[in-house]
Design an enzyme around this catalytic site. Structure first.
Site, PDB file in Angstrom:
ATOM      1  CB  CYS A  14       2.183   1.466   9.294  1.00 26.42           C
ATOM      2  SG  CYS A  14       3.685   1.551   8.477  1.00 26.42           S
ATOM      3  CD  GLU A  58      -1.150  -0.377   3.680  1.00 21.43           C
ATOM      4  OE1 GLU A  58      -1.840  -1.402   3.697  1.00 21.43           O
ATOM      5  OE2 GLU A  58      -1.179   0.481   4.576  1.00 21.43           O
TER       6      GLU A  58
HETATM    7  N1  SAH Z   1      10.010   0.758   9.747  1.00 19.68           N
HETATM    8  C1  SAH Z   1      10.091   2.167   9.648  1.00 19.68           C
HETATM    9  C2  SAH Z   1       9.089   2.797   8.706  1.00 19.68           C
HETATM   10  C3  SAH Z   1       7.711   2.264   8.699  1.00 19.68           C
HETATM   11  S1  SAH Z   1       6.685   2.693  10.067  1.00 19.68           S
HETATM   12  C4  SAH Z   1      10.001   2.801  11.042  1.00 19.68           C
HETATM   13  O1  SAH Z   1       9.841   2.062  12.002  1.00 19.68           O
HETATM   14  O2  SAH Z   1      10.149   4.010  11.168  1.00 19.68           O
HETATM   15  C5  SAH Z   1       6.433   4.415   9.883  1.00 19.68           C
HETATM   16  C6  SAH Z   1       6.041   5.114  11.159  1.00 19.68           C
HETATM   17  O3  SAH Z   1       4.683   4.830  11.500  1.00 19.68           O
HETATM   18  C7  SAH Z   1       6.882   4.716  12.326  1.00 19.68           C
HETATM   19  O4  SAH Z   1       7.223   5.826  13.105  1.00 19.68           O
HETATM   20  C8  SAH Z   1       5.957   3.793  13.058  1.00 19.68           C
HETATM   21  O5  SAH Z   1       6.363   3.632  14.372  1.00 19.68           O
HETATM   22  C9  SAH Z   1       4.620   4.490  12.867  1.00 19.68           C
HETATM   23  N2  SAH Z   1       3.454   3.662  13.093  1.00 19.68           N
HETATM   24  C10 SAH Z   1       3.248   2.387  12.743  1.00 19.68           C
HETATM   25  N3  SAH Z   1       2.029   1.951  13.148  1.00 19.68           N
HETATM   26  C11 SAH Z   1       1.445   2.997  13.753  1.00 19.68           C
HETATM   27  C12 SAH Z   1       0.183   3.183  14.393  1.00 19.68           C
HETATM   28  N4  SAH Z   1      -0.697   2.196  14.477  1.00 19.68           N
HETATM   29  N5  SAH Z   1      -0.094   4.412  14.900  1.00 19.68           N
HETATM   30  C13 SAH Z   1       0.808   5.419  14.816  1.00 19.68           C
HETATM   31  N6  SAH Z   1       2.003   5.299  14.254  1.00 19.68           N
HETATM   32  C14 SAH Z   1       2.334   4.107  13.720  1.00 19.68           C
END
Ligand code: SAH
Length: 362
Positions: free
Chosen positions: A335, A90
């Site tokens: 995400c 996505e």
């Molecule tokens: N693996 C990388 C990039 C992908 S996640 C990383 O960890 O940065 C991108 C961002 O979205 C990250 O900061 C992650 O912690 C955040 N994220 C993922 N799921 C989330 C959720 N349910 N609510 C808020 N932020 C989220």
């Protein structure tokens, strides 16, 4: 058999790839220009018809195709895209005053196991190639380009996957998307987000590409961070901070820290105080965001009022910080949520159709 996809190549590699056709160099450039505009071989109107047909026979011009589009009330658009091996990923386009930001995926799934994230629920399926990352940009750029809009102006590597766990392909992608003869998107307009793979951050720093670095910190205490991010068992917060400082030293780019506010986990007063202590004197910025609740994860978002208090406290402590709007909440904005619901619905369908419980949710 899956064909070679020409989006994986830069201009000079493309010339090598297509050497057997004995084309003029201006024809290679024409093909390259069509490819980055997302045009199919048969529509490459300035090329001889026989050549177009030959290319279509031998290669793929696109690495992804949109199979579902969801538009949020805040005009965030989420695309479910299918890869040529039928895996789905996505990506999201967010509209801001200054332009359109595209959030791309770097892997199918993820193996980092963060407790709040939907991308990691089915584990890692595979890495994306550079051309598959570029394909997301090409498609989104085509869809959003118009007389009034420049298409995609900014890119964040913040979709599914851990970019630094797919280091080589991500680096090739950055070079491709930045190429002057290509989409020419400046490194200043690209942000790479990582959960904190320390050796790879240092390696990236030494490349001096100047891409913006975002580190998902989510807690200023190692013990609470370990509870929500398994990678914290491997690298401590102090190692991460050293890498962030090194990144700044090498590139002059201010590092951004992502901090997802989760009720009772990282939103206490002492969490804010420790965060301010940790980052004091650094050229850093904190992006706060309230957890986007994922049904399969039993964590609750900090209330808006409490999030505002947390922000105010950081500001009082002279930390540069913002509380980001959570966009696209009505369309599975977090995400990996959309992909996860898609593969589950499909797995259910498979199970219904053939009674086979061995589904594709890997
Ligand atoms: N693996 C990388 C990039 C992908 S996640 C990383 O960890 O940065 C991108 C961002 O979205 C990250 O900061 C992650 O912690 C955040 N994220 C993922 N799921 C989330 C959720 N349910 N609510 C808020 N932020 C989220």
């Amino acid at each position: 058999m899956i064909k070679d996809c020409l989006l994986d190549y830069n201009l000079s590699q493309l010339a090598d790839r297509l050497a057997q056709y004995q084309l003029k160099s201006y024809q290679i450039s024409q093909i390259y220009q069509w490819l980055i505009k997302g045009v199919d071989f048969l529509q490459m109107t300035n090329l001889p018809k026989a050549l177009r047909e030959q290319l279509a026979n031998d290669y793929d011009s696109a690495s992804v195709r949109v199979i579902k589009t969801l538009t949020s009330t805040d005009s965030t658009t989420k695309y479910l895209m299918q890869l040529r091996d039928d895996n789905v990923i996505e990506c999201v386009v967010m509209k801001y005053k200054y332009g359109n930001t595209l959030c791309i995926s770097t892997q199918v799934g993820c193996r980092m196991g963060c407790a709040f994230c939907a991308s990691t629920l089915g584990g890692l399926v595979r890495n994306l190639s550079a051309g598959e990352m570029l394909g997301q940009v090409v498609v989104a750029n085509k869809l959003h380009h118009s007389a009034q809009s420049r298409g995609i102006t900014n890119i964040v590597l913040m979709g599914s996957g851990e970019p630094l766990d797919n280091y080589d392909n991500v680096l090739s992608f950055l070079t491709l998307v930045n190429a002057q003869e290509g989409l020419n998107i400046s490194m200043r307009n690209i942000s790479l987000s990582t959960c904190g793979l320390v050796p790879q951050i240092n390696k990236l720093a030494e490349c001096r590409l100047g891409v913006n670095l975002t580190i998902s910190l989510h807690s200023a205490f190692d013990d609470s961070r370990r509870k929500i991010m398994p990678i914290a068992n491997k690298y401590s917060i102090s190692q991460i901070i050293n890498s962030a400082k090194y990144y700044f030293e090498c590139t002059g780019r201010r590092v951004i820290f992502e901090y997802t506010l989760i009720e009772g986990v990282n939103d206490r007063r002492e969490d804010a105080l420790q965060l301010a202590r940790l980052l004091s004197g650094m050229s850093a910025h904190v992006n706060l965001i309230r957890l986007n609740q994922v049904k399969e994860r039993h964590l609750t978002a900090t209330t808006t009022d409490k999030a505002k208090e947390f922000l105010a406290l950081l500001e009082q402590l002279h930390l540069s910080a913002t509380l980001r709007r959570s966009m696209g909440g009505d369309i599975a904005g977090a995400c990996g949520q959309l992909r996860y619901s898609y593969i589950n619905t499909n797995a259910d369908r498979n199970t219904d159709n053939n009674g086979d419980s061995d589904n594709n949710n890997s």
